[in-house]
Design an enzyme around this catalytic site. Structure first.
Site, PDB file in Angstrom:
ATOM      1  N   GLY A   1       0.935  -1.235  -0.041  1.00 25.96           N
ATOM      2  CA  GLY A   1       0.023   0.006   0.200  1.00 25.96           C
ATOM      3  C   GLY A   1       0.780   1.363   0.030  1.00 25.96           C
TER       4      GLY A   1
ATOM      5  N   ASP B   1      -1.485   4.881  -6.483  1.00 22.46           N
ATOM      6  CA  ASP B   1      -0.281   4.832  -5.763  1.00 22.46           C
ATOM      7  C   ASP B   1       0.836   5.871  -6.526  1.00 22.46           C
ATOM      8  OD1 ASP B   1      -1.419   1.939  -6.106  1.00 22.46           O
ATOM      9  OD2 ASP B   1       0.267   1.890  -4.772  1.00 22.46           O
TER      10      ASP B   1
HETATM   11  O1  MRU Z   1       0.358  -3.667  -4.819  1.00 23.37           O
HETATM   12  P1  MRU Z   1      -0.177  -3.182  -3.612  1.00 23.37           P
HETATM   13  O2  MRU Z   1      -1.066  -3.956  -2.688  1.00 23.37           O
HETATM   14  O3  MRU Z   1       0.739  -2.383  -2.582  1.00 23.37           O
HETATM   15  O4  MRU Z   1      -1.254  -2.039  -4.205  1.00 23.37           O
HETATM   16  C1  MRU Z   1      -1.729  -1.267  -3.381  1.00 23.37           C
HETATM   17  C2  MRU Z   1      -3.061  -0.200  -4.173  1.00 23.37           C
HETATM   18  O5  MRU Z   1      -2.863  -0.379  -5.314  1.00 23.37           O
HETATM   19  C3  MRU Z   1      -3.812   0.520  -3.349  1.00 23.37           C
HETATM   20  O6  MRU Z   1      -4.948   0.783  -3.670  1.00 23.37           O
HETATM   21  C4  MRU Z   1      -2.879   1.915  -3.201  1.00 23.37           C
HETATM   22  O7  MRU Z   1      -1.653   1.682  -2.648  1.00 23.37           O
HETATM   23  C5  MRU Z   1      -3.592   3.136  -2.263  1.00 23.37           C
HETATM   24  S1  MRU Z   1      -3.222   2.519  -0.599  1.00 23.37           S
HETATM   25  C6  MRU Z   1      -4.060   3.781   0.183  1.00 23.37           C
END
Ligand code: MRU
Length: 380
Positions: free
Chosen positions: A50, A263
């Site tokens: 995240g 992200d």
């Molecule tokens: O691959 P991840 O689980 O790290 O991806 C996370 C996401 O895509 C979330 O939606 C994003 O980081 C926003 S978290 C507040």
């Protein structure tokens, strides 16, 4: 009503402590990380994940290196030097010069920057830590106080930002609404409250009953495992669906809004988020459903002119061809496994930030928002 915080990540007694997100919801296991190399593995393997959470992890990684380099130089070191929540230890005698410490900290920052490429929060946090290192590189005593102070500030400020995002965003939701979300943008992905899910928590705290549909989120199931876990423990009505069922659900008229995190958001407003988000935005346009993003300014990258300039991480194909360690696709079959996709700004109804709601998520709208968000977001 009291808002629940998830203790996703912290710095305790000289170690980075993480709630292992690879085994939730079956087990709630805390990991104690003692080296930067191990922390880099945790970020890559998504024990911590995240965008805001990996930014905090990166900041704590630099602090962990300071802990280790100082303790390693002491003939009789204490069991730990730094602890979030305790006063910073009074400066101790250590046998290493400022140049060596600075080189080690910058080396740690470089290793952490190589872990995952898409979430800009990681680079934003490392940038803050590098500036703190540079500010006091000729004075080890200042490093001793300013490196922990900066890392703890990144963590604490983020929690406050999430509460503010929640307060602004919940105004978009009315009692009885149904919202679909994708991946996990909750307490687990952040400092502990969430961005997209923080909006839901704030609505609940304000007495609104919100039903949430959580996309399963193939291939790593952040929706089914993590979003469902944290919404369930907060007493929010949540229903999980396969990613492929989202089109039929959105066409049925049972969803009032789609609400996700991000992200990295480019200057144009194009926003990278978990693979599958773009499809939801296209569906929202087709079925006349608002598509909202909730993200802090630290997720904006105004040095990236558009979504084409965002590096999308591609992950190991085994995440797609296997399930829980067992091969599901025939041997020798390749897989396409981008971890993120980019939603064009034109499909985004509004972006919820800590300062308020950007209802025109174009370059003009973003740069003009709230006194110029660029001052606070990533820009070179
Ligand atoms: O691959 P991840 O689980 O790290 O991806 C996370 C996401 O895509 C979330 O939606 C994003 O980081 C926003 S978290 C507040």
């Amino acid at each position: 009503m009291e808002l629940m915080i998830i203790e996703t990540i912290d710095f305790r007694k000289g170690k980075v402590v993480l709630l292992d997100q690879t085994i939730l919801p079956l087990e709630e296991r805390l990991l104690e990380i003692e080296s930067v190399d191990r922390l880099c593995d945790s970020i890559r393997s998504m024990e911590i994940r995240g965008a805001p959470a990996i930014g905090i992890a990166a900041a704590y990684g630099v602090l962990l290196e300071l802990e280790n380099v100082l303790r390693g130089s002491m003939p009789d070191p204490p069991s730990y030097l730094f602890d979030h929540g305790a006063d910073t230890a009074s400066i101790v005698e250590f046998g290493v010069d400022a140049e060596t410490i600075t080189a080690r900290l910058l080396g740690a920052a470089e290793s952490l920057s190589q872990t995952r490429p898409t979430a800009v929060n990681l680079f934003w946090a490392l940038d803050r830590m590098r500036k703190a290192i540079e500010r006091c590189s000729d004075d080890p005593a200042r490093l001793f106080s300013e490196i922990p102070a900066e890392a703890f500030a990144i963590h604490e400020e983020q929690l406050d930002i999430e509460r503010r995002i929640g307060r602004h965003g919940e105004k978009l939701l009315s009692d009885g609404m149904s919202v679909l979300t994708h991946c996990n943008a909750g307490g687990l992905a952040t400092a502990g409250f969430g961005t997209a899910l923080g909006v839901i928590y704030a609505a609940k705290a304000n007495g609104k009953r919100i039903k949430v549909y959580a996309d399963e989120t193939r291939p790593l199931l952040q929706g089914a495992r993590l979003t469902a876990w944290e919404l369930g423990r907060a007493g929010i009505d949540v229903t999980v669906l396969c990613d492929g069922a989202a089109a039929s659900l959105l066409s049925s008229g049972r969803v009032d809004a789609v609400l996700v995190g991000a992200d990295r958001i480019a200057a144009s407003g194009d926003a990278a988020n978990k693979i599958g988000t773009l499809g939801l935005a296209v569906l929202c346009e087709r079925f006349g459903i608002p598509f909202y993003i909730a993200a802090p300014w630290s997720s904006f990258d105004l040095s990236a002119p558009s979504g084409d300039d965002i590096v999308v991480e591609f992950r190991n194909t085994q995440e797609v061809t296997s399930f829980q360690g067992r091969r599901t696709a025939p041997d020798g079959i390749d897989a396409y496994n981008p971890a993120f996709d980019v939603t064009p700004a034109g499909l985004i109804t509004a972006i919820i930030t800590e300062d308020g709601i950007i209802r025109d998520p174009s370059e003009e709208g973003i740069r003009g928002a709230y006194g110029g968000g660029s001052a606070r977001s990533n820009e070179t």
